[in-house]
Each structure stands twice: as structure tokens, then as C-alpha cells.
Write a protein that holds these residues in place. Sequence first.
Motif, PDB file in Angstrom:
ATOM      1  N   ARG A   3       1.001  -1.048  -0.093  1.00 51.28           N
ATOM      2  CA  ARG A   3       0.119  -0.258  -0.016  1.00 51.28           C
ATOM      3  C   ARG A   3       0.646   0.675   0.328  1.00 51.28           C
ATOM      4  NH1 ARG A   3      -6.222   0.707   3.399  1.00 51.28           N
ATOM      5  NH2 ARG A   3      -6.468  -0.797   1.469  1.00 51.28           N
ATOM      6  N   TYR A   4       1.166   2.527  -0.765  1.00 53.87           N
ATOM      7  CA  TYR A   4       1.068   3.413  -0.985  1.00 53.87           C
ATOM      8  C   TYR A   4       0.151   4.324  -0.821  1.00 53.87           C
ATOM      9  CZ  TYR A   4       4.443   0.485  -3.401  1.00 53.87           C
ATOM     10  OH  TYR A   4       5.782  -0.459  -3.385  1.00 53.87           O
ATOM     11  N   GLN A  60      -3.914  16.874  -0.484  1.00 54.86           N
ATOM     12  CA  GLN A  60      -4.549  16.135  -1.303  1.00 54.86           C
ATOM     13  C   GLN A  60      -3.859  14.599  -0.293  1.00 54.86           C
ATOM     14  OE1 GLN A  60      -7.242  14.292  -0.610  1.00 54.86           O
ATOM     15  NE2 GLN A  60      -8.755  14.460  -2.282  1.00 54.86           N
ATOM     16  N   VAL A  61      -4.715  13.777  -0.014  1.00 48.27           N
ATOM     17  CA  VAL A  61      -4.276  12.186  -0.083  1.00 48.27           C
ATOM     18  C   VAL A  61      -4.903  11.607  -0.445  1.00 48.27           C
ATOM     19  CG1 VAL A  61      -2.779  11.318   2.153  1.00 48.27           C
ATOM     20  CG2 VAL A  61      -2.723  13.542   1.428  1.00 48.27           C
ATOM     21  N   ALA A  62      -3.684  10.548  -1.137  1.00 51.34           N
ATOM     22  CA  ALA A  62      -4.880   8.657  -1.230  1.00 51.34           C
ATOM     23  C   ALA A  62      -3.877   8.538  -1.263  1.00 51.34           C
ATOM     24  CB  ALA A  62      -5.073   9.323  -2.829  1.00 51.34           C
ATOM     25  N   HIS A  63      -4.706   6.921  -0.842  1.00 51.24           N
ATOM     26  CA  HIS A  63      -3.835   5.726  -1.106  1.00 51.24           C
ATOM     27  C   HIS A  63      -4.367   4.522  -2.420  1.00 51.24           C
ATOM     28  CE1 HIS A  63      -7.504   3.825   1.385  1.00 51.24           C
ATOM     29  NE2 HIS A  63      -6.457   2.804   1.034  1.00 51.24           N
ATOM     30  N   PHE A 100      -3.537   1.989   6.548  1.00 50.60           N
ATOM     31  CA  PHE A 100      -3.173   2.821   6.528  1.00 50.60           C
ATOM     32  C   PHE A 100      -4.252   3.369   6.128  1.00 50.60           C
ATOM     33  CE2 PHE A 100      -3.108   6.680   3.349  1.00 50.60           C
ATOM     34  CZ  PHE A 100      -2.301   7.471   5.030  1.00 50.60           C
ATOM     35  N   HIS A 101      -5.201   4.154   5.864  1.00 50.75           N
ATOM     36  CA  HIS A 101      -6.558   5.020   4.832  1.00 50.75           C
ATOM     37  C   HIS A 101      -6.336   6.259   4.288  1.00 50.75           C
ATOM     38  CE1 HIS A 101     -10.637   5.430   3.150  1.00 50.75           C
ATOM     39  NE2 HIS A 101     -10.712   3.844   3.527  1.00 50.75           N
ATOM     40  N   ALA A 102      -6.361   6.854   3.412  1.00 50.52           N
ATOM     41  CA  ALA A 102      -6.417   7.945   3.426  1.00 50.52           C
ATOM     42  C   ALA A 102      -7.716   8.628   3.596  1.00 50.52           C
ATOM     43  CB  ALA A 102      -6.271   8.550   1.976  1.00 50.52           C
ATOM     44  N   ASP A 250      -1.014  11.035  11.660  1.00 48.71           N
ATOM     45  CA  ASP A 250      -0.085  10.460  13.394  1.00 48.71           C
ATOM     46  C   ASP A 250       0.404   8.573  13.279  1.00 48.71           C
ATOM     47  OD1 ASP A 250       1.666  11.080  15.190  1.00 48.71           O
ATOM     48  OD2 ASP A 250      -0.140  10.814  17.381  1.00 48.71           O
ATOM     49  N   PRO A 251       1.783   8.596  13.026  1.00 51.18           N
ATOM     50  CA  PRO A 251       2.738   9.608  12.231  1.00 51.18           C
ATOM     51  C   PRO A 251       2.860   9.789  10.717  1.00 51.18           C
ATOM     52  CG  PRO A 251       3.508   7.323  12.191  1.00 51.18           C
ATOM     53  CD  PRO A 251       1.603   7.688  12.895  1.00 51.18           C
ATOM     54  N   ASP A 252       3.247  11.173  10.737  1.00 50.84           N
ATOM     55  CA  ASP A 252       2.860  11.378   9.069  1.00 50.84           C
ATOM     56  C   ASP A 252       3.865  10.865   7.644  1.00 50.84           C
ATOM     57  OD1 ASP A 252       3.396  12.677   6.657  1.00 50.84           O
ATOM     58  OD2 ASP A 252       3.619  14.661   7.527  1.00 50.84           O
ATOM     59  N   PRO A 253       3.347   9.973   7.120  1.00 53.72           N
ATOM     60  CA  PRO A 253       3.521   8.898   6.592  1.00 53.72           C
ATOM     61  C   PRO A 253       4.778   9.070   5.901  1.00 53.72           C
ATOM     62  CG  PRO A 253       1.480   9.114   5.397  1.00 53.72           C
ATOM     63  CD  PRO A 253       1.268  10.492   6.756  1.00 53.72           C
ATOM     64  N   PHE A 254       4.535  10.943   5.315  1.00 51.60           N
ATOM     65  CA  PHE A 254       5.744  11.578   4.088  1.00 51.60           C
ATOM     66  C   PHE A 254       7.089  12.214   5.339  1.00 51.60           C
ATOM     67  CE2 PHE A 254       1.113  11.862   2.639  1.00 51.60           C
ATOM     68  CZ  PHE A 254       1.018  10.950   0.713  1.00 51.60           C
TER      69      PHE A 254
END
Length: 257
Positions: A3-4, A60-63, A100-102, A250-254
Amino acid sequence: MPRYALKVEYHGAPFSGWQRQSEHPSVQGAIEAALGRLERRAHTIAAAGRTDAGVHATVQVAHCDMDKDWDPFRLSEALNFHLKPEPVAITACARVADDFHARFSATWRQYLFRLVMRRAPLTHDKGLAWQVPHPLDVAAMQAGADRLIGRHDFTTFRSSICQASSPLRTLDRLDVEAVTGLSGPEIRFHVKARAFLHNQVRSFVGTLERVGAGAWTPDDVTAALEARSRAACGPVCPPHGLYLAGVGYDPDPFDHN
């Protein structure tokens, strides 16, 4: 399936909004089509928020889930290649845990709204800001904005087609800032909450513009809020000044990418 998380930026003008639609272009559809060129199958991605037609995003954040174990940088580069010439860019990519879910992992969302005060037509900022031909009182607008901070029933400031189960929301920030923009005097609204109702930010801004113009007072904002009626809301401003400008995790994936 690895997953990304994808950090996405886009210009909303050509799209019917974030959400995929069968007959109209969407940001989700553009990204899923690019993913399909990398791994030839149907892809479904999820985002932190579903922006409306004409609304932009700086963050925007997507996964997405992939078959191959991609290097995050190479995945973002490949997606950006296949997204051309659409005004959509993947500005960061990170490998994340399977849970993780956006949308559901997000702890807050932040929007920016841009308003330009000038009479001459916009050129460089056309489609990127709401143009108002008269001056506005920023201090009065902030006084009105302060009445909306906190946890309230925001029925007045939600669309009649809003699908949220409850109108209760906690507004953490609504700052009104005067700046000198590219096109002249500009007012920027910075709005932050864990989650928003449909058209909530645009309803806030349209109402506060009336305060800045002197047609409403801050007390009128309080009365509108307490009315818990859509009919008490001020005008809803156009979508092209609105930007999804941040999503918190939390935590920030980036953080390390």
C-alpha cells in the motif's frame, strides 16, 4: 499487496470533482487510469476528502494498493509521466502499513480560500480565486469568523444535499488574513477541522464576505449559526477559490520521504 500513500496536487477546473464518474472527468479517474498503465487491471483509490467540481488541491492524500513492490520515488515518477497532460501531480509517495486509510486515518483537514479584491478582470488568477470588486473589512470578517470556532451544530452552513449523518462538527481554525497577492489585495481564509460538511467552507466564506462588505455584523453570524437553518446562511461563494491545503496523520507517512 503493498500500500502506498500519495500526496496529490491538482487544478480543479477541468474536473467534475475528485470522485470518479462514468461520464465526466475526475481527479480520481485520472489517477486510476495512470495506475492502470503501470499495472494493467482495474484500480480503486481512496482519498482524504472528495472535493467538488472546480475545487483545487495543494495537498490531497490518497492511497493505492499495488501488485509490485514499487520504490516510492519511482512510483510517483511513473504516475506523473502517465498523468500528462492532466493538471494533476503526485508530489510525494510513501509506503504505508496495510491498515493505513487516506480518509479514515486522517486526524485533520485544512482548506485555503483565496479572495481577490479588484474591479479589473483577473488574468493570472482567473479560475484560481474569487474576485470581489469592492473593499472588505478584514477585522470585521475575523470577528465574525471567531463566532464559528468550536463545536457547533452547523446545519446553517451545510449543503441541503450533505450526506453526513450529523451536522455537529468542531471547527479548530478560521483565520482571515490580508495579503498582497499576485493580482492585488487578497484575503485568505485558513480553515481547519477534523472533518467538514458539504459546502461548509464555501458557506463560511460567502457569509463572512457579507460581514466584510458591511451588509452583516458579527452578531448576524451568531444568529445564523443559532438558527440551524440553511435559509439563514449567507451566499455560498464559488468553488474556484477553494483549495484542499493539508491533511494530518499521526504519524505523517511523508515525514521521511
